[in-house]
Scaffold this motif. Structure first.
Motif, PDB file in Angstrom:
ATOM      1  N   PRO A 194      -3.244   9.009 -18.832  1.00  0.00           N
ATOM      2  CA  PRO A 194      -4.153  10.076 -19.307  1.00  0.00           C
ATOM      3  C   PRO A 194      -5.596   9.585 -19.292  1.00  0.00           C
ATOM      4  CG  PRO A 194      -2.308   9.711 -20.824  1.00  0.00           C
ATOM      5  CD  PRO A 194      -2.309   8.571 -19.875  1.00  0.00           C
ATOM      6  N   GLY A 195      -6.526  10.505 -19.128  1.00  0.00           N
ATOM      7  CA  GLY A 195      -7.938  10.139 -19.169  1.00  0.00           C
ATOM      8  C   GLY A 195      -8.402   9.340 -17.975  1.00  0.00           C
ATOM      9  N   ALA A 196      -7.696   9.503 -16.836  1.00  0.00           N
ATOM     10  CA  ALA A 196      -8.104   8.825 -15.596  1.00  0.00           C
ATOM     11  C   ALA A 196      -8.864   9.816 -14.723  1.00  0.00           C
ATOM     12  CB  ALA A 196      -6.883   8.302 -14.852  1.00  0.00           C
ATOM     13  N   ARG A 197     -10.055   9.443 -14.303  1.00  0.00           N
ATOM     14  CA  ARG A 197     -10.882  10.325 -13.476  1.00  0.00           C
ATOM     15  C   ARG A 197     -11.125   9.690 -12.120  1.00  0.00           C
ATOM     16  NH1 ARG A 197     -16.967  12.659 -14.950  1.00  0.00           N
ATOM     17  NH2 ARG A 197     -17.650  13.009 -12.797  1.00  0.00           N
ATOM     18  N   LEU A 198     -10.626  10.352 -11.073  1.00  0.00           N
ATOM     19  CA  LEU A 198     -10.859   9.883  -9.710  1.00  0.00           C
ATOM     20  C   LEU A 198     -12.338   9.984  -9.380  1.00  0.00           C
ATOM     21  CD1 LEU A 198      -9.493   9.000  -6.966  1.00  0.00           C
ATOM     22  CD2 LEU A 198      -9.590  11.423  -6.350  1.00  0.00           C
ATOM     23  N   THR A 199     -12.900   8.947  -8.794  1.00  0.00           N
ATOM     24  CA  THR A 199     -14.300   8.979  -8.363  1.00  0.00           C
ATOM     25  C   THR A 199     -14.357   9.007  -6.845  1.00  0.00           C
ATOM     26  OG1 THR A 199     -14.444   6.556  -8.508  1.00  0.00           O
ATOM     27  CG2 THR A 199     -15.162   7.827 -10.420  1.00  0.00           C
ATOM     28  N   GLY A 200     -15.349   9.707  -6.314  1.00  0.00           N
ATOM     29  CA  GLY A 200     -15.441   9.889  -4.876  1.00  0.00           C
ATOM     30  C   GLY A 200     -14.695  11.138  -4.440  1.00  0.00           C
ATOM     31  N   HIS A 201     -14.856  11.492  -3.180  1.00  0.00           N
ATOM     32  CA  HIS A 201     -14.207  12.685  -2.643  1.00  0.00           C
ATOM     33  C   HIS A 201     -12.706  12.455  -2.503  1.00  0.00           C
ATOM     34  CE1 HIS A 201     -13.437  16.139  -0.036  1.00  0.00           C
ATOM     35  NE2 HIS A 201     -14.653  16.579  -0.343  1.00  0.00           N
ATOM     36  N   ARG A 202     -11.916  13.457  -2.841  1.00  0.00           N
ATOM     37  CA  ARG A 202     -10.461  13.295  -2.841  1.00  0.00           C
ATOM     38  C   ARG A 202      -9.900  13.094  -1.434  1.00  0.00           C
ATOM     39  NH1 ARG A 202      -6.452  13.881  -6.546  1.00  0.00           N
ATOM     40  NH2 ARG A 202      -8.027  14.440  -8.104  1.00  0.00           N
ATOM     41  N   THR A 203     -10.453  13.741  -0.449  1.00  0.00           N
ATOM     42  CA  THR A 203      -9.912  13.639   0.924  1.00  0.00           C
ATOM     43  C   THR A 203     -10.877  12.976   1.903  1.00  0.00           C
ATOM     44  OG1 THR A 203     -10.682  15.894   1.411  1.00  0.00           O
ATOM     45  CG2 THR A 203      -8.413  15.642   0.627  1.00  0.00           C
ATOM     46  N   MET A 204     -12.167  13.228   1.755  1.00  0.00           N
ATOM     47  CA  MET A 204     -13.161  12.620   2.649  1.00  0.00           C
ATOM     48  C   MET A 204     -13.509  11.230   2.135  1.00  0.00           C
ATOM     49  SD  MET A 204     -15.567  15.958   3.356  1.00  0.00           S
ATOM     50  CE  MET A 204     -16.866  14.942   4.067  1.00  0.00           C
ATOM     51  N   ARG A 205     -12.500  10.342   2.189  1.00  0.00           N
ATOM     52  CA  ARG A 205     -12.700   9.003   1.689  1.00  0.00           C
ATOM     53  C   ARG A 205     -12.013   7.998   2.602  1.00  0.00           C
ATOM     54  NH1 ARG A 205     -11.750   9.048  -3.936  1.00  0.00           N
ATOM     55  NH2 ARG A 205     -11.764   6.758  -3.955  1.00  0.00           N
ATOM     56  N   LEU A 206     -12.398   6.756   2.495  1.00  0.00           N
ATOM     57  CA  LEU A 206     -11.833   5.691   3.327  1.00  0.00           C
ATOM     58  C   LEU A 206     -10.323   5.630   3.156  1.00  0.00           C
ATOM     59  CD1 LEU A 206     -14.526   2.984   2.597  1.00  0.00           C
ATOM     60  CD2 LEU A 206     -14.054   3.974   4.846  1.00  0.00           C
ATOM     61  N   PRO A 207      -9.586   5.290   4.220  1.00  0.00           N
ATOM     62  CA  PRO A 207      -8.118   5.335   4.177  1.00  0.00           C
ATOM     63  C   PRO A 207      -7.494   4.518   3.051  1.00  0.00           C
ATOM     64  CG  PRO A 207      -8.864   5.081   6.431  1.00  0.00           C
ATOM     65  CD  PRO A 207     -10.079   4.958   5.567  1.00  0.00           C
ATOM     66  N   GLY A 208      -8.026   3.345   2.762  1.00  0.00           N
ATOM     67  CA  GLY A 208      -7.391   2.490   1.756  1.00  0.00           C
ATOM     68  C   GLY A 208      -8.132   2.405   0.445  1.00  0.00           C
ATOM     69  N   HIS A 209      -8.956   3.384   0.147  1.00  0.00           N
ATOM     70  CA  HIS A 209      -9.854   3.278  -1.005  1.00  0.00           C
ATOM     71  C   HIS A 209      -9.414   4.173  -2.166  1.00  0.00           C
ATOM     72  CE1 HIS A 209     -13.484   3.095  -3.400  1.00  0.00           C
ATOM     73  NE2 HIS A 209     -14.026   2.244  -2.548  1.00  0.00           N
ATOM     74  N   VAL A 210      -9.205   3.549  -3.339  1.00  0.00           N
ATOM     75  CA  VAL A 210      -8.866   4.258  -4.572  1.00  0.00           C
ATOM     76  C   VAL A 210      -9.816   3.762  -5.656  1.00  0.00           C
ATOM     77  CG1 VAL A 210      -7.117   4.655  -6.344  1.00  0.00           C
ATOM     78  CG2 VAL A 210      -6.446   4.495  -3.928  1.00  0.00           C
ATOM     79  N   SER A 211     -10.458   4.696  -6.360  1.00  0.00           N
ATOM     80  CA  SER A 211     -11.358   4.294  -7.445  1.00  0.00           C
ATOM     81  C   SER A 211     -11.257   5.297  -8.598  1.00  0.00           C
ATOM     82  CB  SER A 211     -12.800   4.185  -6.944  1.00  0.00           C
ATOM     83  OG  SER A 211     -13.220   5.392  -6.341  1.00  0.00           O
TER      84      SER A 211
END
Length: 379
Positions: free
Chosen positions: A278-295
């Motif tokens: 809970p309380g996790a916010r994805l940063t950056g664009h959900r689809t227009m992002r680098l293949p291996g990048h999660v933030s």
């Protein structure tokens, strides 16, 4: 160990190391020498330049070897400013650039440059209309990164290049995170200068390159010799140059395959974190992002504390750019994207490679969920 910090650096591929080794002890001649041993080194530089040019749709004489992305960024921006002052002193960039660009711009401001720092939206995307409105008669350069190192967002580089070309403005892109992971065609995208760094795509550290459109003017950056056609003095880093070329060729050959694998794992990891914590916010664009990048940013925690606890469990991750490690302040990228300062302090970046597995990601999610819960209880 589970390694999830590939945006900071990647493991040097075995075939890259194998190609480099002879240039330490067997083909060690100076490429500037006229005898046979030196000629072998010169031939290797020529072949490396050709290999990298082919991956960009460029010409070999448009590739200049450097010590990495930071040097390439500095060279492009400073040299354009010095060579184009008869036309103007205005440069356009964004608020989310790597510090190699931002600090260079700040340096030039002290020498008379006028810099416009564009805002980005909540996904880290630049507004094309705002960019075009920022262009003035004295604008000489637009510098926008291809993909952001902290949040993974991919910028609309092709349209930006079109705008720059229409207005007669030079265009530089810091492609350190993108090159070797995304297809890049410099001519079609109207890119005049492009920076890249070997260690971001399974090549060696300490070597990179700057693509320079042959139709542009660019002065020398390091003085003292005739290396790199008189524009970048210093004895060539032969093992590094050979290694980055092999890494570039490898990256181009496996790009589609690796991107497909990494994208599946990326989306799986995002889904699991959002469902588990809970309380996790994805940063950056959900689809227009680098293949291996999660933030993500996590409410109620300090990212640095979480990273230490992840490390104790054998998981390597980061809170953003490796170049800003030790800076206690929140990320300038996240703040520019509108993330509240307190939430921005809870940022964690997990960057994958094709070598990771779904089983590893499941372990990371379990560990991260427990760590976030524990840190929130300690507040």
């Amino acid at each position: 160990m589970i390694y999830l910090d590939n945006a900071a650096t990647t493991r040097t591929a075995p075939e890259v190391v194998e190609a480099m080794l002879p240039y330490f002890s067997e083909y060690y001649g100076n490429a500037g020498s006229i005898y046979g041993l030196g000629s072998q080194s010169k031939k290797a530089v020529i072949n490396a330049r050709k290999t990298i040019a082919e991956t960009l749709g460029a010409q070999p004489n448009e590739i200049y070897f450097t010590a990495g992305g930071t040097e390439s960024d500095n060279w492009a921006i400073k040299a354009v400013y010095e060579s184009c002052q008869d036309r103007g002193r205005h440069i356009i960039t964004t608020k989310i650039e790597h510090h190699a660009v931002l600090h260079t711009c700040k340096y030039l401001e002290g020498r008379g440059a006028r810099i416009t720092y564009l805002d980005v939206d909540e996904n880290g995307l630049v507004n094309l209309e705002q960019m075009e409105r920022a262009i003035r008669p004295d604008t000489i350069l637009i510098s926008v990164m291809y993909a952001n190192n902290e949040i993974g967002t991919i910028e609309p580089i092709g349209p930006i290049g079109e705008i720059a070309k229409e207005h007669g403005v030079l265009f530089h892109t810091d492609a350190v995170q993108a090159y070797g992971h995304l297809p890049i065609a410099v001519e079609q995208m109207h890119i005049d200068f492009l920076s890249a760094s070997g260690h971001k795509f399974n090549g060696p550290k300490g070597v990179g390159f700057l693509y320079v459109n042959s139709k542009t003017r660019l002065g020398s950056f390091i003085h003292g010799g005739q290396q790199e056609r008189g524009r970048r003095a210093g004895t060539e880093n032969m093992p590094g140059i050979v290694g980055i070329a092999v890494a570039a060729e490898r990256a181009a050959a496996y790009m589609d395959e690796h991107a497909a694998v990494e994208s599946r794992m990326r989306d799986y990891l995002i889904h699991c974190i959002e469902g588990k914590i809970p309380g996790a916010r994805l940063t950056g664009h959900r689809t227009m992002r680098l293949p291996g990048h999660v933030s993500f940013c996590f409410e109620g925690i300090q990212g640095e504390s979480a990273l230490i606890m992840l490390d104790m469990q054998g998981i390597c991750a980061s809170s953003g750019s490796a170049c800003t490690t030790g800076d206690p302040g929140p990320s300038h990228v996240l703040l520019a994207a509108g993330v509240p300062e307190e939430l921005a302090r809870g940022s964690i970046r997990l960057t994958l490679s094709e070598e990771n597995t779904m089983e590893e990601l499941d372990m990371v999610v379990e560990s991260l969920a427990g760590i976030v819960e524990k840190l929130r209880l300690l507040r």
